[in-house]
Design a protein around this motif. Structure first.
Motif, short mmCIF file in Angstrom:
data_model
loop_
_atom_site.label_atom_id
_atom_site.label_comp_id
_atom_site.label_asym_id
_atom_site.label_seq_id
_atom_site.Cartn_x
_atom_site.Cartn_y
_atom_site.Cartn_z
N ASP A 147 0.81 -1.22 0.00
CA ASP A 147 0.00 0.00 0.00
C ASP A 147 0.85 1.27 0.00
O ASP A 147 0.31 2.36 -0.20
N THR A 157 5.17 -0.20 7.08
CA THR A 157 3.76 -0.08 6.69
C THR A 157 3.12 1.15 7.31
O THR A 157 3.70 1.75 8.22
N ASP A 161 -0.24 0.58 7.93
CA ASP A 161 -1.41 -0.17 8.39
C ASP A 161 -1.28 -0.47 9.89
O ASP A 161 -0.43 -1.25 10.30
#
Length: 145
Positions: free
Chosen positions: A13, A57, A59
């Motif tokens: 992502d 990340t 997340d």
């Protein structure tokens, strides 16, 4: 999957541009052979374990995923870097760390070295202000010095 061990794997992502701001070579999960929609748990976590790599990340769920993995398998992971949600903030904070302009406290009262964090299985929360570093597991520290 590559047999080459890299210290950082960037979640799919995030932008691959972050590679240049990390303290060492890094690859994205897709560059490591995972499909873009591969499940975070267990696929991305398994990849990091296989590659002995710290995950980068944005997340927030990954700290729980890594703790779950460690409990289920009775093994330590290789750490986690949690970045801010937006790309400009991600780049800015990584630039500040690389330039030595952002000091981060080590959880065991030693000097924090970003390059050593994966061997110490640390959770580097760069969303916190100031950034926080905690241990991802409850294993006792080994003194190799």
């Amino acid at each position: 999957m590559s047999k080459k061990k890299q210290p950082f794997i960037i979640d799919h992502d995030l932008s691959a541009i972050l590679k240049e701001f990390l303290p060492s070579d890094a690859r994205t999960t897709v560059e490591c052979g995972l499909r873009p929609n591969a499940p975070d748990y267990p696929d991305v976590v398994n990849l990091c374990q296989q590659e002995e790599a710290m995950l980068v990340t944005a997340d927030t769920k990954f700290s729980n995923y890594l703790r779950r993995y460690q409990r289920e398998r009775n093994t330590c992971c290789w750490g986690l870097v949690l970045l801010p949600a937006d790309e400009l903030s991600q780049i800015e904070i990584l630039k500040r760390i690389k330039a030595g302009k952002l000091k981060i406290k080590h959880p065991v009262a030693r000097v924090f070295q970003f390059e050593d964090a994966r061997h110490e299985n640390l959770f580097i929360n760069l969303r916190a202000n100031p950034p926080e570093v905690t241990e991802l597991c409850t294993c006792e520290w080994e003194d190799n010095e």
